[in-house]
Design a protein around this motif. Sequence first.
Motif, short mmCIF file in Angstrom:
data_model
loop_
_atom_site.label_atom_id
_atom_site.label_comp_id
_atom_site.label_asym_id
_atom_site.label_seq_id
_atom_site.Cartn_x
_atom_site.Cartn_y
_atom_site.Cartn_z
N ARG A 80 0.82 -1.21 0.00
CA ARG A 80 0.00 0.00 0.00
C ARG A 80 0.85 1.27 0.00
NH1 ARG A 80 -1.27 -2.29 5.08
NH2 ARG A 80 -0.16 -1.33 6.83
N GLU A 232 1.36 8.64 4.58
CA GLU A 232 0.46 7.48 4.53
C GLU A 232 -0.37 7.45 5.80
OE1 GLU A 232 0.89 2.73 5.04
OE2 GLU A 232 2.00 3.57 3.34
N SER A 234 -4.64 6.02 7.35
CA SER A 234 -5.80 5.18 7.06
C SER A 234 -6.95 6.03 6.55
CB SER A 234 -6.23 4.43 8.33
OG SER A 234 -6.83 5.32 9.24
N ARG A 235 -7.94 5.38 5.99
CA ARG A 235 -9.10 6.10 5.47
C ARG A 235 -9.80 6.88 6.57
NH1 ARG A 235 -14.28 4.76 5.50
NH2 ARG A 235 -13.81 2.63 6.22
N ALA A 238 -7.56 9.91 7.79
CA ALA A 238 -7.16 10.91 6.79
C ALA A 238 -7.75 12.30 7.04
CB ALA A 238 -7.52 10.42 5.39
N ILE A 254 -6.60 14.48 -0.22
CA ILE A 254 -6.53 13.07 0.15
C ILE A 254 -6.48 12.23 -1.13
CG2 ILE A 254 -7.72 11.16 1.28
CD1 ILE A 254 -8.95 13.22 3.19
N THR A 256 -6.32 8.28 -2.70
CA THR A 256 -6.63 6.90 -2.36
C THR A 256 -6.36 5.98 -3.55
OG1 THR A 256 -8.95 7.11 -3.05
CG2 THR A 256 -8.43 7.60 -0.73
N SER A 257 -6.19 4.70 -3.27
CA SER A 257 -6.05 3.69 -4.31
C SER A 257 -6.79 2.44 -3.86
CB SER A 257 -4.57 3.35 -4.55
OG SER A 257 -4.45 2.19 -5.37
N ASP A 261 -5.42 -0.58 -1.72
CA ASP A 261 -6.08 -0.40 -0.42
C ASP A 261 -5.30 0.62 0.41
OD1 ASP A 261 -7.91 -0.72 1.62
OD2 ASP A 261 -6.87 -2.44 2.50
N THR A 263 -4.30 4.87 1.45
CA THR A 263 -4.72 6.26 1.62
C THR A 263 -3.50 7.09 1.99
OG1 THR A 263 -6.91 5.58 2.41
CG2 THR A 263 -6.24 7.84 2.88
#
Length: 270
Positions: A80, A232, A234-235, A238, A254, A256-257, A261, A263
């Motif tokens: 990630r 980096e 987490s969702r 963020a 922000i 994301t991918s 997975d 953020t």
Amino acid sequence: MPVQSTLSRSTVISRLRAAGCVFAEDEADLLLSAGLAPNELLNAVQRRVDGFPLEHILGWAEFCGLRIKVEAGVFVPRRRTELLVREAAALVGAASAEPLSSTPPVVVDLCCGSGAVGTALAALMPGIEVHASDVDPAAVRCARLNVVPVGGVVHEGDLYSALPARLRGNVEILAVNAPYVPTASISSMPHEARVHEPRVSLDGGPDGLDIQRRVIAEAAAWLRPGGHLLIETSRLQAPVTAAAMVIGRLSPRIATSAELDATAVIGKLL
């Protein structure tokens, strides 16, 4: 020539699967192709069954198409985190197209662990000036195995205190994979992470953002005008990270991918 193993592929797969390895077939192929003598392979399989990270057993982790050396006791780079590399490379490319300076863009891999991010960026963007730093001496030793061969420099120390003073106000990219797991969540992490990776590389404090806040608070002093801080996270974390960047005089977005997975929060110094 490697000594032929007495363990069959099916036997290795069965042992790994029984131990709960989700990708038992892939892991078996990696172990069998490592050129280990029979007794070494037996030991390697047993260590994996006992919960040692596969990357520590092999001595490397795949990251951005590279084999990053990873020693025991050092944080294993996750796929990630490739989102940081993709976003940073795009920003470096855009900055290099601006006819503002003849000096190479300065990229810093802060909280570098094995130095995976800095190494990958140096491989993608030849000519950039790469610095990496970490507070953990074991991580610094490992990072030097990866970063120095691609022309970078690795420093030991706590966050910005490790960096040369001449970088202050001149950094194009600060790429940061600081620990962001809340302290109370460490105990629920997979065995191989919480037992075999250093706590300092995982524990981000009560809400997971203690180190991020420290990084953000000083980032503006180290970035050049128009430079970027990439963190980096987490969702769920963020939005809080982005709010901290606003306080730190950075304009955040922000990224994301779904594929990775992943953020990341990216702040631009205006």
